[in-house]
Every structure is written in structure tokens, then in C-alpha cells.
Design a protein around this motif. Structure first.
Motif, short mmCIF file in Angstrom:
data_model
loop_
_atom_site.label_atom_id
_atom_site.label_comp_id
_atom_site.label_asym_id
_atom_site.label_seq_id
_atom_site.Cartn_x
_atom_site.Cartn_y
_atom_site.Cartn_z
N GLN A 38 1.26 -1.30 -0.23
CA GLN A 38 -0.38 0.41 -0.34
C GLN A 38 1.13 1.34 -0.09
N THR A 39 0.47 2.28 0.13
CA THR A 39 1.12 3.41 -0.33
C THR A 39 1.54 4.14 0.93
N ASP A 71 5.98 2.37 -7.52
CA ASP A 71 6.27 3.42 -7.68
C ASP A 71 6.63 4.36 -6.30
N GLY A 72 8.02 5.27 -6.18
CA GLY A 72 7.95 5.43 -5.30
C GLY A 72 9.26 6.70 -5.13
N GLN A 107 12.63 10.53 -7.28
CA GLN A 107 11.00 9.28 -7.47
C GLN A 107 12.10 8.37 -8.44
N LYS A 123 9.54 4.90 -0.50
CA LYS A 123 8.30 5.52 0.06
C LYS A 123 6.93 5.11 -0.94
N ALA A 124 6.80 4.12 -0.76
CA ALA A 124 5.54 3.87 -2.02
C ALA A 124 4.82 5.09 -2.27
N THR A 125 4.73 5.27 -3.66
CA THR A 125 3.43 6.92 -3.32
C THR A 125 2.67 6.16 -4.51
N ALA A 126 3.04 4.92 -5.56
CA ALA A 126 2.06 4.71 -6.61
C ALA A 126 1.75 3.09 -6.79
N VAL A 127 0.93 2.26 -5.86
CA VAL A 127 0.59 0.69 -6.35
C VAL A 127 -0.10 0.74 -7.02
N ASP A 154 -2.23 2.59 -10.20
CA ASP A 154 -1.91 3.95 -10.21
C ASP A 154 -0.34 4.02 -10.74
N SER A 155 -0.15 2.95 -10.47
CA SER A 155 1.53 3.25 -11.21
C SER A 155 1.63 2.91 -12.22
#
Length: 892
Positions: free
Chosen positions: A394-395, A410-411, A439, A454-458, A461-462
Motif C-alpha cells: 500500500q502507499t 513507484d516511490g 522518484q 516510500k511507496a507513492t503509487a501501487v 495507479d502505477s
């Protein structure tokens, strides 16, 4: 209770009741319902847990629900949302709400102008079509969404046409594209229509199911299973058909073999053996043609399977009569064609197997992208590191990435330094340095450092998911060139069947003896040769391979139509800042007057500029940071209106500004006149520094042109295209840059909103225009252009205004995209030419038009082989695009 007269209107309704357990519950619910004013009759069914009411007045469902709840039970309700289009103000909201609330089954309706959504609660038995009709009657519309369906059972272009026709007939569908190569349908319709779409496809004789987000790998497995089944059936068909072919055709071609068969097992026994083997071929490996083809024929919607089914059954049936009831046939016509039926099935299965293998390669780009996603991620939890399935990430989670591993999501880098190979998203082979704050994109490869992100999009949404979605959408799109194919293929199979009947009749009544034999063989040949598989595959396979290859190179076609339009482009219009240039000003020149210490003067310059917010000041301060210079204390900082800035540094009076500020101070700048002229020609604005009333230095800051821009512009010129630059920068700077880059047309000093007008002017003057911008402030111009091409940064790919997204900031991708468009369209034209000419030429040959002149007839077996070859040729030709490399660029 009021009595109903025969002329009274009757209102009926059904409610789902929850909580009933016995007959007394039924009685209580019935009693509660009958208490509501206007209800004439109420019947409750415990087995179905439902209540049916009748009334002579419009039913008030709110009162019914209230009454049932008061009796201690619940009425099943449903909550759902509709996206509404066309609302502009609060009065629109009120009108939509009023229209929805007029529907008796609706309990509540709330419409939100900001989200453009209607949230509705209604009884579960409501027909959603009522709501759609009410909204449309109020003058608004339901926003459609993209629905993707997997279609099973399609074999040729006529199948595609039928499925499209069935989908387009569903109420609410605005567009439906069916792709034979991907076996998918892309439909624009309200989400509520999904079940109707699936039902329409089934009614047309095919199967459909909604594509789920995680279905890509399972779809690939399914296609592999289908390929394995084809291979198995092909082997069975060949094992059974080869003896039939040898027994019959061997006897025709080799007289000695004919005598051997006649004197050993006998001709009649040979026919019995052929009958058994052919029957096995038709029942087992050939069964698919009859399961699909005969029902399609009965629905008066024949397809490729129908052609094969009718052709092989005609040959088989005639042979059975000749074998078991030869007295029914005219003298001289007793021949068997078991080998034709058996070998046709085997050859068509061979063609389908080769086609399936080739089609599997067309989707390799998508499979490659899907394979980029790691299955697990190393996540920090409570001071420990654990492996989590990627679906559980999870984000906000902290993820550890070791050297050589792929980034799972993405992170943002929060710890460590490394180089990341981003070739999969940008096409750029050189790894990119990453440090804290940068990023990273899921699927890219960590080279040599240890990172924490730090996960920003999973999930969906990636960036990788967006890329896959874009490529799939482009692969499923239909180009304008396909319109002609669609019109032809819808009628093609019925026309072919008519031609086969005409062929049979002409040969039977006019042909030489044995006329029945000739009539049957030639009619079967027409049926088999004319399958429109190649026509159906001609365009989609090229689009699949072309767009897939584009994704590998960092060129994403969001809309398939851009593939066709790009080839016809006359002018490429480009934004300057961030497109031709780096987008960030940098210090380019710094020279001091003799007698001044260069490092000391630059330290003073940077110290003063650190107090300014100007982009030029930012570039100078960044250069000082790179040199690790300590900034000095600055006092009495002030701007000199329209000329520059002034300040005190260590008691020294400092002025920084243009030449006219220096002249105002009584200082002569001629010592730098030659250098200043050179800067002006390069589009740079020189600034001067004075220290205690003495000219000390000259400095220039500019937005440097990207190294790749020069070769990119040259490549566009080599393609025969004109290049225009549209920029808000001053005309002098724009003209200087255009001169350096050999740009044909300059439009300068325009505001973002004026760029649209500039694009329109170019369209009026030159025709089709491709506009290249950064996708943010250029959105209106991207939308106005015939093809909008957004230069991405590798992370911002969902640019709605663009038709094409370039994953890197490299302008060389523009000529690459245009060259790919040209190559793909040429490939499509080659495929269509082959498919149409092949059918146009060989149908008459199969019908026997060459026989009166050259004595040439086309055997049904050769027809089957040629038909299979046609499809394989088309797919193989499309696969050549996998080797597309694009223009070669000279080093700048």
C-alpha cells in the motif's frame, strides 16, 4: 380500502423483504403493506422473500419501506452512482435530482456538481434504465466509460463485424471496437450496460467476459492452452489424414500404386478405410468447425467456420453416397473426395496453429511489460523486513531495494544513492542517478546502490500499469483505414456462399462430364479459398506490433488514430522551454575584467543573487552550490526598477544589471562588446557586475538547448517535414535559438492560451500539424493539433490532452514516432493489399474461370493450404515491425 374500477390505471411493484422466517412473518408484512394508503392488494412469498403490491394510485415506496420496517422487517435496497455529463450550475443539480426522485422506486438521490456524480438509493428491484431515461429527459446524459471484454469464438473478419454490430445495438453504447488479433472488444457505454453487452455478444453466437485488472497473465495462459489444444488436434488430424491422402491421391498420381491397391485390398475397401479415417478427422479435430459454423449458418450469419463446415460436409457427404449408395449417382460421377475433407481440416488447423503462434508474438510487448512487475516487495514493518505479495503493498509503506533488483512499486527515495536503469519506460539506455527525494518507477532496475523508498503509487495507479493500459487501448483501437474493411467483411461470407452456389450451378448445367463432380469440387474450392481471416488480421496485427514496439522505444500511442495521422503530418510545431531546451536556466558564461579575482567576484555575485527570486538568480546560486562556495552577508539589498539589483557586501557597493544600468552609472562596457554580441546571437542576455563603481565582470544565464535537439530537428527535416517553434519567450531569443537549430518558422511572445491560435494558423497554412509540448501548460495546443505529442518525464504518463506520450524528454523520439507511424501504415497497406488481391484473384481461379483456356482447376486441398498461408503471411509481415529501429541520429 378503495375499490378499483376497470378503467383505473394499475400500478404494480415488487420488494425484496429481509428477515422473514415463518408464515406469521408473511402475515405481518402483508398487513403492514395493506395499511399504506392506495395499496389494493399485497401478496408476500416466503420462499422468494419478496412482496408484490398492486395499487390504483402511484406507489409510495418510502411509505411501504417505513411500514415494513415498523413491522420489524427490512426492505432490500441498493446504492449506486451515475456519472452525469452536462451540468454547469446548482440549478442543473436541482433538475437532475428532481428528475431522479420522480421515479417511485428511488428512495433518495443526491447530485454533486463538483464530482459530477449522482448517488442514488433505491429498492433492489429497480430497473436502472428508468433512471438513465429520466436523466436524459431532463437534458443531461450519463457519462460513458471504457468497458473491455474478452471475446471467445471469433475466427475471421466477418465475426468481428457481427460482434461489433451486436454491441452497437445495445442502448447507450457510443462506440464499439472489436479486435480479432487481441480477441477483445473496447466499448464506450455506461457501466450499467455491461451485462447487456455480454448478453448481446452471446446472442450473436460468441462468448464474452469483462477483462479484470489482473487478467493479463491468465489470458496469456489461456491462449497458450488454446495453442496446445490446436497442436494436439493438428497432430491427430495429420496422422489420420495422411493415410487418406496416400490411398486416394497416390492412386491418381502413380498408376502402379493404383493397381497395387486394387489387387491387394480392393478399391471399395480402400474407400471404407478412407471413410473411417475421415469420419474420425471430422468428429474429433474438425468438430470445432461444425460446432461454431453450423449454428452461425442457421442464424443466417455465416462465418469462416461455416465456409469450412459446408465445404467439407459437401465433399464428405458426396463421398459417402458414392461409397455406400453409388446407384443414386449418375454414371461416370462415382468418385470419392474423402481426402479433400480430411486434408482441408488438417491444413486449416495447421494454418490456425501457425497463426496462433505468430499472434502470440504480436502481444509480446505487453507480456514483457507485465513481466516487469516483481511478484513481491521487501517491506519494513515494526523494525523488521518482510516479503509481501505485491498486491498487498500500500502507499506509504517503506520498501527496501537491493542492488540488481527491480523496483516493486513507484516511490520516492528516502535513503541511499544508486543508478536506476529506466530503459523500459524511457527507451534511454543510460542509467539515471537517484538520491533522496527522487522518484523511482516500478519495474525499473536498481543498478549498484542500496535504496529505501516510500511507496507513492501501487496497482493500477502505477506508471507501469498506466503504460500497459495505454498500449492495450491503442492496440484495441480501430483506424479510419479499417472502415472499408469493415464494410466489405460484413457481407463477404454471404457473398462467397452465393458465389459457391452459382459456381456449382454453372458447372453442373454447363460444365463437361462428369458435371456433378466438377460442380462439387469447384464449389468446395470457392468456399475454402475465400475465408476472410487475412482481411480481419491485416490491420489489428500491425497495430499491435507497431504500438508494442513503440512502447519498447518509449513512444506510447494513447489513441490508435494517431498512428494514421502522424504519417500524414506536414508540420511539427514544438514548444521551446522544456522541449527544445532543458527547461532549467543554467550559468553559461562568466568573465572578469583584468585585475579582479574570478572566484571572489563570483562569490559576491552569488551572495547578492541569493536574495533574488528571479530564475537567473536561481541558476547563479545553483552554480555556486556546485562549487561549494560560502555565501557572504548581504546588506541593503534592493532592486533598480527595470534595470537590475544593488546591495552592500562587506562594505562594497554592488550593482548587477543590463548594459544600460552600467551606462547610467557612468561605466563603459565596450571591453565586453564582442562577447556580448556573441551572447546575443546565441539567444542569451548578458548581465554586468560593478564593484565600488568599477566594471568587474559579465555573466550570462540561459536555458541550454538539449544535446539531442539538433539531431532531432535534422531528422525531421530529413523526413520532409517543416518545423515550427511556438514560445512565450521574447522574439530576439527565440529567433537566435531557431537560427541555431535551423527551425523553419518562429512564433514568439505568445501566451499559453494564444498557442491554440498559433496551431490553427499553421493548420490553415500547411495542413496536418503535430504539436509537441510538455503536456502541462500546453494542454490546449495539444488538444487543438491534429496529433498532440506530450514529452513526459518518465513518471507523468497520464496526459489526457495528448494523443502520443514520449516517455523521455528526448526530442529524437518525435521523428522516431513519425517513422514508426509510417512503417506501421505501410505494413497495414501491404497486408490489406495482400488480403484483398489474394481473395479477388483466387476466388475466380477456384471457381474455374481458367479451365476453358488453360485447363487449370484449383483443388480444394490446395485452396485450404493457400487460405492458411494467407493468414500466416499477414501476421508474419506484421511481425517485421518488431525489428523497427527508427532514424539514426548523428552525435551532437
Amino acid at each position: 380500502m378503495s375499490l378499483q374500477t376497470p378503467s383505473s390505471p394499475l400500478y404494480e411493484g415488487t420488494l425484496a423483504i429481509e428477515g422473514m422466517t415463518c408464515a406469521s412473518c408473511v402475515a405481518r408484512v402483508e398487513k403492514a403493506l395493506k395499511k399504506v394508503e392506495g395499496i389494493d392488494e399485497a401478496s408476500v412469498n416466503l420462499a422468494t422473500e419478496s412482496a408484490h403490491v398492486r395499487s390504483h394510485t402511484p406507489i409510495d415506496y418510502a411509505q411501504l419501506i417505513q411500514s415494513v420496517e415498523k413491522a420489524g422487517f427490512d426492505v432490500a435496497t441498493e446504492s449506486f452512482e451515475f456519472n452525469i455529463e452536462g451540468m454547469t450550475c446548482a440549478s442543473c443539480v436541482a433538475r437532475v435530482e428532481k428528475a431522479i426522485q420522480k421515479i417511485p422506486e428511488v428512495i433518495s438521490a443526491q447530485v454533486n456538481l463538483a464530482t459530477e456524480k449522482a448517488s442514488i438509493q433505491a429498492i433492489s428491484s429497480i430497473d436502472k434504465k428508468q433512471i438513465i431515461q429520466a436523466i436524459e429527459k431532463a437534458g443531461y446524459s450519463i457519462a460513458v466509460q471504457d468497458i473491455e471484454l474478452n471475446i471467445e469464438g471469433m475466427t475471421c473478419a466477418s465475426c468481428v463485424a457481427r460482434v461489433e454490430k451486436a454491441l452497437n445495438a445495445v442502448e447507450g453504447v457510443t462506440r464499439a471496437n472489436v479486435n480479432l488479433a487481441t480477441e477483445k472488444a473496447f466499448v464506450q457505454a455506461p457501466a450499467s450496460k455491461t451485462e447487456d453487452l455480454i448478453a448481446a455478444v452471446k446472442k450473436a453466437g460468441y462468448n464474452a467476459q469483462v477483462v479484470q485488472a489482473d487478467q493479463q497473465s491468465s489470458h496469456a495462459k489461456k491462449k497458450q492452452q488454446e495453442q496446445d489444444v490446436l497442436k494436439r488436434d493438428l497432430i491427430i488430424a495429420l496422422v489420420l489424414a495422411v493415410p487418406v491422402f496416400i490411398l486416394e491421391m497416390g492412386s491418381h498420381m502413380i498408376p502402379a500404386f493404383h493397381h497395387f491397391i486394387a489387387h491387394s485390398i480392393g478399391t471399395q475397401n480402400s474407400w471404407y478405410i478412407q471413410f473411417v479415417l475421415t469420419t474420425l478427422v471430422l468428429i474429433f479435430p474438425g468438430r470445432r468447425f461444425y460446432q461454431h459454423g453450423l449454428p452461425a449458418l442457421l442464424r443466417l450469419a455465416p462465418d469462416m467456420n461455416s465456409l469450412v463446415a459446408v465445404g467439407t460436409l459437401a465433399a464428405f457427404g458426396f463421398s459417402c453416397v458414392a461409397t455406400f449408395a453409388s446407384q443414386l449417382l449418375p454414371q461416370g460421377t462415382v468418385h470419392v473426395y474423402f481426402e479433400a475433407a480430411a486434408v482441408i481440416v488438417a491444413l486449416i488447423l495447421l494454418g490456425r496453429f501457425m497463426e496462433a503462434k505468430a499472434k502470440g508474438k504480436t502481444s509480446q510487448a505487453i507480456q514483457y511489460l507485465v513481466g516487469m512487475q516483481p511478484k513481491t516487495a521487501r517491506v519494513e514493518r515494526n523494525g523488521q523486513t518482510i516479503d509481501l505479495p505485491i498486491s498487498d503493498v500500500q502507499t506509504g509503506m517503506i520498501i527496501e531495494i537491493r542492488p540488481g533488483e527491480r523496483c516493486p512499486v513507484d516511490g520516492e527515495v528516502i535513503s541511499g544513492n544508486s543508478y536506476i536503469d529506466e530503459a523500459m519506460i524511457s527507451g534511454e539506455p543510460i542509467p539515471v542517478a537517484k538520491q533522496i527525494g527522487d522518484q523511482v518507477v516500478g519495474g525499473t532496475i536498481n543498478q549498484n546502490g542500496h535504496l529505501k523508498i516510500k511507496a507513492t503509487a501501487v496497482g493500477q495507479d502505477s506508471v507501469l500499469a498506466q503504460i500497459i493500459h495505454m498500449v492495450e487501448q491503442a492496440q484495441g483501437s480501430k483506424l479510419p483505414i479499417q472502415a472499408l474493411v469493415d464494410k466489405v467483411t460484413l457481407w463477404f461470407v454471404p457473398v462467397v456462399m452465393s458465389l459457391a452456389v452459382i459456381t456449382f450451378l454453372v458447372w453442373y448445367f454447363v460444365g463437361p462430364e462428369p458435371s456433378l463432380t466438377y460442380a462439387l469440387v469447384n464449389a468446395v474450392a470457392v468456399l475454402i479459398i475465400a475465408c476472410p481471416c487475412a482481411m480481419g488480421l491485416a490491420t489489428p496485427t500491425s497495430i499491435m506490433v507497431g504500438t508494442g514496439r513503440g512502447a519498447e522505444l518509449g513512444v506510447l500511442f494513447r489513441k490508435g488514430e494517431a498512428l494514421q495521422q502522424l504519417k500524414n503530418t506536414h508540420v511539427v510545431a514544438v514548444d521551446k522551454t522544456g522541449t527544445l531546451t532543458e527547461g532549467k536556466p543554467k550559468l553559461t558564461n562568466f568573465e572578469v575584467v583584468d585585475g579582479f579575482d574570478k572566484d571572489r567576484v563570483f562569490q559576491i555575485l552569488a551572495s547578492v543573487e541569493s536574495k533574488s527570486e528571479h530564475p537567473i538568480a536561481y541558476a547563479i546560486v545553483e552554480a555556486a552550490k556546485d562549487l561549494n562556495l560560502d555565501l557572504l552577508d548581504v546588506e541593503h539589498f534592493d532592486s533598480v526598477t527595470g534595470a537590475g539589483i544593488q546591495a552592500l557586501v562587506n562594505g562594497q557597493q554592488i550593482y548587477i544589471g543590463a548594459d544600460h544600468l552600467m551606462h547610467k552609472l557612468g561605466l563603459e562596457t565596450s571591453i565586453f562588446s564582442e562577447l556580448a554580441e556573441q551572447m546575443g546571437n546565441e539567444g542569451k542576455t548578458p548581465l554586468y557586475i560593478s564593484i565600488d563603481q568599477q566594471l568587474a565582470a559579465i555573466v550570462a544565464v540561459a536555458d541550454p538547448i538539449k544535446d539531442t535537439t539538433y539531431s532531432a530537428i535534422q531528422a525531421l527535416h530529413d523526413l520532409g517535414l517543416k518545423v515550427a517553434m511556438i514560445t512565450g519567450d521574447n522574439r530576439h531569443t527565440a529567433t537566435a535559438i531557431a537560427k541555431q537549430l535551423k527551425i523553419d518558422h518562429v512564433i514568439a511572445e505568445v501566451m499559453p492560451e494564444q498557442k491554440v491560435q498559433s496551431v490553427q494558423e499553421l493548420q490553415n497554412a500547411h495542413g496536418i500539424v503535430c504539436f509537441v509540448g510538455d503536456g502541462i501548460n500546453d494542454a490546449p495546443a495539444l488538444a487543438q493539433a491534429d496529433v498532440g505529442m506530450a514529452i513526459g518525464t518518465g513518471t507523468d504518463v497520464a496526459i489526457e490532452a495528448a494523443d502520443v506520450v514520449l516517455m523521455s524528454g528526448n526530442l529524437q523520439m518525435v521523428p522516431t514516432a513519425i517513422s514508426l507511424s509510417t512503417a506501421t501504415m505501410n505494413n497495414i497497406r501491404q497486408n490489406l493489399f495482400w488480403a484483398f488481391v489474394y481473395n479477388a484473384a483466387l476466388i475466380p481461379v477456384a471457381a474455374g474461370v481458367l479451365y476453358p483456356f488453360f485447363g487449370i482447376l484449383l483443388s480444394p486441398m490446395f485452396a485450404a493450404g493457400a487460405m492458411a498461408l494467407s493468414s500466416v503471411f499477414v501476421v508474419s509481415n506484421a511481425l517485421r515491425l518488431k525489428g523497427f529501429k527508427g532514424p539514426e541520429f548523428e552525435e551532437s
